[in-house]
Write a protein that holds these residues in place. Sequence first.
Motif, PDB file in Angstrom:
ATOM      1  N   LEU A 256      34.109  23.138  31.491  1.00 38.31           N
ATOM      2  CA  LEU A 256      33.688  21.449  32.528  1.00 38.31           C
ATOM      3  C   LEU A 256      34.721  21.902  33.347  1.00 38.31           C
ATOM      4  O   LEU A 256      35.139  21.336  35.166  1.00 38.31           O
ATOM      5  N   CYS A 257      35.808  21.462  32.447  1.00 35.84           N
ATOM      6  CA  CYS A 257      37.288  21.811  33.190  1.00 35.84           C
ATOM      7  C   CYS A 257      37.824  22.964  33.740  1.00 35.84           C
ATOM      8  O   CYS A 257      38.439  22.893  34.748  1.00 35.84           O
ATOM      9  N   SER A 258      37.022  24.108  33.096  1.00 35.67           N
ATOM     10  CA  SER A 258      36.952  25.581  33.565  1.00 35.67           C
ATOM     11  C   SER A 258      36.250  25.669  35.276  1.00 35.67           C
ATOM     12  O   SER A 258      37.345  26.519  36.002  1.00 35.67           O
ATOM     13  N   MET A 259      35.345  25.360  35.746  1.00 36.45           N
ATOM     14  CA  MET A 259      35.310  25.580  36.513  1.00 36.45           C
ATOM     15  C   MET A 259      35.300  25.318  37.601  1.00 36.45           C
ATOM     16  O   MET A 259      36.239  23.505  37.800  1.00 36.45           O
ATOM     17  N   ARG A 260      35.341  25.724  38.750  1.00 35.66           N
ATOM     18  CA  ARG A 260      35.492  24.938  40.077  1.00 35.66           C
ATOM     19  C   ARG A 260      34.376  24.212  40.881  1.00 35.66           C
ATOM     20  O   ARG A 260      33.210  24.306  40.838  1.00 35.66           O
ATOM     21  N   ALA A 261      34.446  22.839  41.208  1.00 39.28           N
ATOM     22  CA  ALA A 261      33.899  22.052  42.463  1.00 39.28           C
ATOM     23  C   ALA A 261      33.318  22.357  43.312  1.00 39.28           C
ATOM     24  O   ALA A 261      34.159  23.013  44.060  1.00 39.28           O
ATOM     25  N   ASP A 262      31.757  22.461  42.985  1.00 34.65           N
ATOM     26  CA  ASP A 262      31.386  22.660  43.781  1.00 34.65           C
ATOM     27  C   ASP A 262      30.065  21.630  44.328  1.00 34.65           C
ATOM     28  O   ASP A 262      30.033  20.928  43.933  1.00 34.65           O
ATOM     29  N   GLU A 263      28.792  22.101  44.849  1.00 31.10           N
ATOM     30  CA  GLU A 263      28.202  21.693  45.591  1.00 31.10           C
ATOM     31  C   GLU A 263      26.796  21.476  44.234  1.00 31.10           C
ATOM     32  O   GLU A 263      26.110  19.734  44.159  1.00 31.10           O
ATOM     33  N   LEU A 264      27.173  21.323  43.260  1.00 38.00           N
ATOM     34  CA  LEU A 264      26.019  22.267  42.022  1.00 38.00           C
ATOM     35  C   LEU A 264      26.735  21.444  40.935  1.00 38.00           C
ATOM     36  O   LEU A 264      25.818  21.052  40.134  1.00 38.00           O
ATOM     37  N   ASN A 265      28.082  21.848  40.735  1.00 35.12           N
ATOM     38  CA  ASN A 265      28.562  21.784  39.785  1.00 35.12           C
ATOM     39  C   ASN A 265      29.489  20.369  40.121  1.00 35.12           C
ATOM     40  O   ASN A 265      30.975  20.884  41.037  1.00 35.12           O
ATOM     41  N   LYS A 266      30.299  19.800  38.716  1.00 33.76           N
ATOM     42  CA  LYS A 266      31.940  18.922  38.720  1.00 33.76           C
ATOM     43  C   LYS A 266      31.924  18.591  39.704  1.00 33.76           C
ATOM     44  O   LYS A 266      33.171  18.688  40.325  1.00 33.76           O
ATOM     45  N   ASN A 267      31.388  17.563  40.617  1.00 36.35           N
ATOM     46  CA  ASN A 267      30.968  16.803  42.144  1.00 36.35           C
ATOM     47  C   ASN A 267      30.543  15.333  41.616  1.00 36.35           C
ATOM     48  O   ASN A 267      29.697  14.987  41.409  1.00 36.35           O
ATOM     49  N   ARG A 268      31.591  14.855  42.084  1.00 39.23           N
ATOM     50  CA  ARG A 268      31.687  13.387  41.774  1.00 39.23           C
ATOM     51  C   ARG A 268      30.855  12.305  42.624  1.00 39.23           C
ATOM     52  O   ARG A 268      30.277  11.641  41.675  1.00 39.23           O
ATOM     53  N   PHE A 269      30.230  12.982  43.379  1.00 29.37           N
ATOM     54  CA  PHE A 269      28.991  12.404  43.929  1.00 29.37           C
ATOM     55  C   PHE A 269      27.742  12.555  43.210  1.00 29.37           C
ATOM     56  O   PHE A 269      26.351  12.156  43.130  1.00 29.37           O
ATOM     57  N   ARG A 270      27.629  14.273  43.223  1.00 33.80           N
ATOM     58  CA  ARG A 270      26.162  14.384  41.887  1.00 33.80           C
ATOM     59  C   ARG A 270      26.450  13.741  40.796  1.00 33.80           C
ATOM     60  O   ARG A 270      25.830  13.122  40.468  1.00 33.80           O
ATOM     61  N   GLY A 271      28.060  13.793  40.227  1.00 29.04           N
ATOM     62  CA  GLY A 271      27.492  12.416  39.089  1.00 29.04           C
ATOM     63  C   GLY A 271      27.557  11.082  39.430  1.00 29.04           C
ATOM     64  O   GLY A 271      26.810  10.174  38.524  1.00 29.04           O
ATOM     65  N   LEU A 272      27.650  11.057  40.845  1.00 29.87           N
ATOM     66  CA  LEU A 272      27.418   9.550  41.018  1.00 29.87           C
ATOM     67  C   LEU A 272      26.197   8.692  41.528  1.00 29.87           C
ATOM     68  O   LEU A 272      24.796   8.570  40.271  1.00 29.87           O
ATOM     69  N   GLN A 273      25.323  10.225  41.527  1.00 31.44           N
ATOM     70  CA  GLN A 273      23.700   9.957  41.868  1.00 31.44           C
ATOM     71  C   GLN A 273      22.481  10.109  40.279  1.00 31.44           C
ATOM     72  O   GLN A 273      22.027   9.512  40.126  1.00 31.44           O
ATOM     73  N   HIS A 274      23.994  10.714  39.182  1.00 32.58           N
ATOM     74  CA  HIS A 274      22.752  10.650  37.696  1.00 32.58           C
ATOM     75  C   HIS A 274      23.591   9.145  37.517  1.00 32.58           C
ATOM     76  O   HIS A 274      22.323   8.904  36.517  1.00 32.58           O
ATOM     77  N   ARG A 275      24.835   8.593  37.480  1.00 30.30           N
ATOM     78  CA  ARG A 275      24.613   7.635  37.144  1.00 30.30           C
ATOM     79  C   ARG A 275      23.070   6.614  38.062  1.00 30.30           C
ATOM     80  O   ARG A 275      22.527   6.065  37.053  1.00 30.30           O
ATOM     81  N   ALA A 276      23.170   6.314  39.193  1.00 27.39           N
ATOM     82  CA  ALA A 276      22.193   5.652  39.622  1.00 27.39           C
ATOM     83  C   ALA A 276      21.101   5.822  39.170  1.00 27.39           C
ATOM     84  O   ALA A 276      20.037   5.091  38.583  1.00 27.39           O
TER      85      ALA A 276
END
Length: 447
Positions: A256-276
Amino acid sequence: MSPPTDRFKKLSLEHMPPITRLQSQRLQMEDLSSESDTEPDFDFDDDGYMTSPSDLKYSLDLLDDEARDNVTRATEVPSQFVLRGCQAGDQRCLFLITEPVEYTIRTGTEQSGYGIPSCTCESAERGESPCRHVLWLFDQITSQVLGVQRDPFTMSQHGFPVELGNPYDAISDFHLDMLADNLHCDVVGQSADPNPRRVQETREILASLNEVPIDEYRPDLFNNPRKGKRVIKRGDLEQTIFRMLLCNDEFFQYFLCSMRADELNKNRFRGLQHRADAALAGLQEYADDPSLQTVPRPKNVEWCAMHLAMVTHQIHSVIHNTDRPLETWELRAAARTAVHVLQQVIGHDREVGPAELPREERNLYFRLVGDQDRNFAVDVLSSIPPQILGPWIEDLAEIQDKISRSGAPASYTTRLSSLTSHLCSHTAAAGSKRTGQSQDRRAKRMK
């Protein structure tokens, strides 16, 4: 079904696989050998504010000289922490951190004896409070519970921001299982089946590496995921990595720490969607099982609405309070999450829970949209440039139509209608401009 805390009372973090003393010594040596080449996780700016690994800012103005020295000393060494698990007990929560030696942090009510968070590390035992483990853990928790804000948080003497209030109450209101999902760790004693959130994030990681749409990546692995008795799957490297990511917290965090943030992965907004989505799933469980209506801190409409309101608030806060302009893909991710959350709320115009409760405590749509103008999600959508929000015009038009039929305050429907009309106008203008440019190019070719 038992309350969210009761089912963990008889469990122990001691049952988790230990790191041996030899492993700890070897890892400590590696840790010390690399410290000189690594920047500290915490930093101090010219105004004296401390910036954390979660990119939150803290003011140390409330700390006395001793506590300030302890914080400074604790943040000098780069952290290599992994949150291996958490557990709820009688009026307290426990978190197991490895660095690589295992430490346990306890926080609870005043009656539990852990009203002030405690750590089992040597620094805490010497009275050097707060230690770096407490600072790191509560920074992670604060990033989930409160998120980014414009003004710095105020650090307390005990290593957590005063804005968090009592940490145990904040964790309990959030729900420990939700927090564990967001912090990428398991709750000790839960099902032996793979954690659904870990499975989804693993799929996102591997799909991103293969540049394949998430829903299309390896359905044979993810339609019925299993950890497997053996990690190694001969002839299938992807399935081997899949099992390793599910089974090993350190390996997952490293990826997770090694991945580059993008639309598919390590994305804070996608994390918020998971939370919702997790909050909505919790509400659905509450609706399906009447026994959950009587547990302490139930996952009811009020609780779900709190999470969804915080999700949209955090999206809005990230857009407006991040030190740098957001990239186009980040704005698309923010739009996708905001539209998704609003669609889900519109679809929950129904009553759940005890009939004697008022409607705002039984109907999610009525609580967030239909009753009062809380500007729910519309403030986020209005903050996103129309050229980014354009692909969701049809979705927003459908949302607007459903809201007009379900009922909502006039001020709310007016703002949503204005937003949709503006998007339509912008899209039409952009289309006309492209048509004109195409005609100009054809005319030039004919000359």
